[in-house]
Design an enzyme around this catalytic site. Sequence first.
Site, PDB file in Angstrom:
ATOM      1  N   THR A   1       0.829  -1.211   0.000  1.00  0.00           N
ATOM      2  CA  THR A   1       0.000   0.000   0.000  1.00  0.00           C
ATOM      3  C   THR A   1       0.863   1.262   0.000  1.00  0.00           C
ATOM      4  O   THR A   1       2.000   1.232   0.487  1.00  0.00           O
ATOM      5  CB  THR A   1      -0.909   0.015   1.257  1.00  0.00           C
ATOM      6  OG1 THR A   1      -1.466   1.319   1.409  1.00  0.00           O
ATOM      7  CG2 THR A   1      -0.155  -0.301   2.536  1.00  0.00           C
ATOM      8  N   ASP A   2       0.302   2.370  -0.461  1.00  0.00           N
ATOM      9  CA  ASP A   2       1.010   3.658  -0.392  1.00  0.00           C
ATOM     10  C   ASP A   2       1.198   4.109   1.061  1.00  0.00           C
ATOM     11  O   ASP A   2       2.044   4.954   1.356  1.00  0.00           O
ATOM     12  CB  ASP A   2       0.273   4.761  -1.186  1.00  0.00           C
ATOM     13  CG  ASP A   2      -1.169   5.012  -0.752  1.00  0.00           C
ATOM     14  OD1 ASP A   2      -1.690   4.287   0.114  1.00  0.00           O
ATOM     15  OD2 ASP A   2      -1.782   5.963  -1.290  1.00  0.00           O
ATOM     16  N   GLU A   3       0.401   3.513   1.977  1.00  0.00           N
ATOM     17  CA  GLU A   3       0.459   3.976   3.375  1.00  0.00           C
ATOM     18  C   GLU A   3       1.795   3.646   4.033  1.00  0.00           C
ATOM     19  O   GLU A   3       2.129   4.226   5.073  1.00  0.00           O
ATOM     20  CB  GLU A   3      -0.721   3.406   4.177  1.00  0.00           C
ATOM     21  CG  GLU A   3      -2.047   3.848   3.587  1.00  0.00           C
ATOM     22  CD  GLU A   3      -3.227   3.711   4.529  1.00  0.00           C
ATOM     23  OE1 GLU A   3      -3.028   3.732   5.752  1.00  0.00           O
ATOM     24  OE2 GLU A   3      -4.354   3.585   4.015  1.00  0.00           O
TER      25      GLU A   3
ATOM     26  N   LYS B   1       2.042  -3.606   7.228  1.00  0.00           N
ATOM     27  CA  LYS B   1       2.271  -3.756   5.779  1.00  0.00           C
ATOM     28  C   LYS B   1       3.753  -3.497   5.462  1.00  0.00           C
ATOM     29  O   LYS B   1       4.352  -4.202   4.646  1.00  0.00           O
ATOM     30  CB  LYS B   1       1.382  -2.800   4.984  1.00  0.00           C
ATOM     31  CG  LYS B   1      -0.113  -3.050   5.111  1.00  0.00           C
ATOM     32  CD  LYS B   1      -0.567  -4.375   4.532  1.00  0.00           C
ATOM     33  CE  LYS B   1      -0.510  -4.417   3.016  1.00  0.00           C
ATOM     34  NZ  LYS B   1      -1.101  -5.681   2.496  1.00  0.00           N
TER      35      LYS B   1
ATOM     36  N   TYR C   1      -1.718  -0.509  11.150  1.00  0.00           N
ATOM     37  CA  TYR C   1      -1.964  -1.143   9.839  1.00  0.00           C
ATOM     38  C   TYR C   1      -0.764  -0.953   8.918  1.00  0.00           C
ATOM     39  O   TYR C   1      -0.200  -1.927   8.393  1.00  0.00           O
ATOM     40  CB  TYR C   1      -3.222  -0.553   9.181  1.00  0.00           C
ATOM     41  CG  TYR C   1      -3.318  -0.822   7.685  1.00  0.00           C
ATOM     42  CD1 TYR C   1      -3.519  -2.116   7.205  1.00  0.00           C
ATOM     43  CD2 TYR C   1      -3.189   0.212   6.748  1.00  0.00           C
ATOM     44  CE1 TYR C   1      -3.594  -2.371   5.837  1.00  0.00           C
ATOM     45  CE2 TYR C   1      -3.262  -0.036   5.386  1.00  0.00           C
ATOM     46  CZ  TYR C   1      -3.464  -1.329   4.928  1.00  0.00           C
ATOM     47  OH  TYR C   1      -3.533  -1.586   3.583  1.00  0.00           O
TER      48      TYR C   1
END
Length: 313
Positions: free
Chosen positions: A114-116, A139, A135
């Site tokens: 993810t970009d997060e 990741k 979260y």
Amino acid sequence: MKFLVTGGAGFIGSAFVRQLKDSIVLDALTYAGREENLRGVDCTFVKGNITDYELVKKVVEENKVDVIVNFAAETHVDRSIVNPRPFLESNVFGVVNLLQISKEKNLRLVHISTDEVYGDNEADENSPLRPSSPYSASKASADMFVMAYVRTYGVDALIIRPSNNYGPRQFPEKLIPKTIIRTLFDKPIPVYGDGKQVRDWIYVEDTARIIKGIVENGEKGKIYNIPGGHSISNIEIIYKIGSILGKEVKVKFVKDRPGHDRFYKMKPSIKYDTISIDEGLKRTVDWYRENREWWEPLLGDSFVEEVPWEKGY
Ligand SMILES: NC(=O)c1ccc[n+]([C@@H]2O[C@H](COP(=O)([O-])OP(=O)(O)OC[C@H]3O[C@@H](n4cnc5c(N)ncnc54)[C@H](O)[C@@H]3O)[C@@H](O)[C@H]2O)c1
């Protein structure tokens, strides 16, 4: 090529499985996984957890799997703030399990990140990982294990980092379906903080198509950012949805999400074509309007109704 799609009964995973023929889907059917997401789709479904080494290995051997594409994860930041443990189990231990099996069986593993993981920083694929939430920390940890397995064991793995997805079959705890459904019921939309956090949106069918291309042509050990190219603030997207629905949206500003990233801004090494946010939102609103039987059973979920940290966490 025989595909095993883990987490293929979820939102993005099921859109990806729709692009394939005769794939195997393994999914634990957590609260977010729905077998009906695969209705009419050409695949074989196995209920199971990616942390279950024996089961995943058996599925790989029996079906002569060549490539695993991993979508399986706990995905809601709010839930990770309330209880991080399941995020560690699925998003980290689960991925290490898939890496181990890929190593032993000589498989390609395409891991969806993810970009997060970059936090609120402009980021190309070589930028440092600065996750803000439990979260995104889970990741980022998984991504590091993927790169370690490539370097140490030569596993044929690669990482794809899409930006915020929207479209049909997204669990209504997430901003866009939550806004559509609550507005249909004339209920207020809880807006975190000032609502000016910016997200870069990509329509789920674009993501699925782009991932398929990378699975087929991507290079071992590489990281692929997939930005949507449609950046817009949360509050603006809420008002856009209201205007597509032809209804007044009621907004309720609430205490901000702890650690909330202000924006995501990935730079990709490859440019991808994606549909406009107006077109994608229209398709999404139409889908939720026409498929009430899909989301009505989910309405009791507390994350669709409440703001978790207002009660403490
Ligand atoms: N939705 C987004 O905006 C977005 C953006 C970037 C990246 N991602 C990533 O894409 C992937 C898919 O996201 P999504 O939005 O479709 O998520 P989702 O929550 O809709 O679906 C996740 C799926 O994984 C399954 N699952 C969870 N834990 C599992 C486990 N331990 N074993 C087997 N199955 C398990 C669930 O049952 C569900 O079907 C995730 O890895 C997520 O981190 C999502």
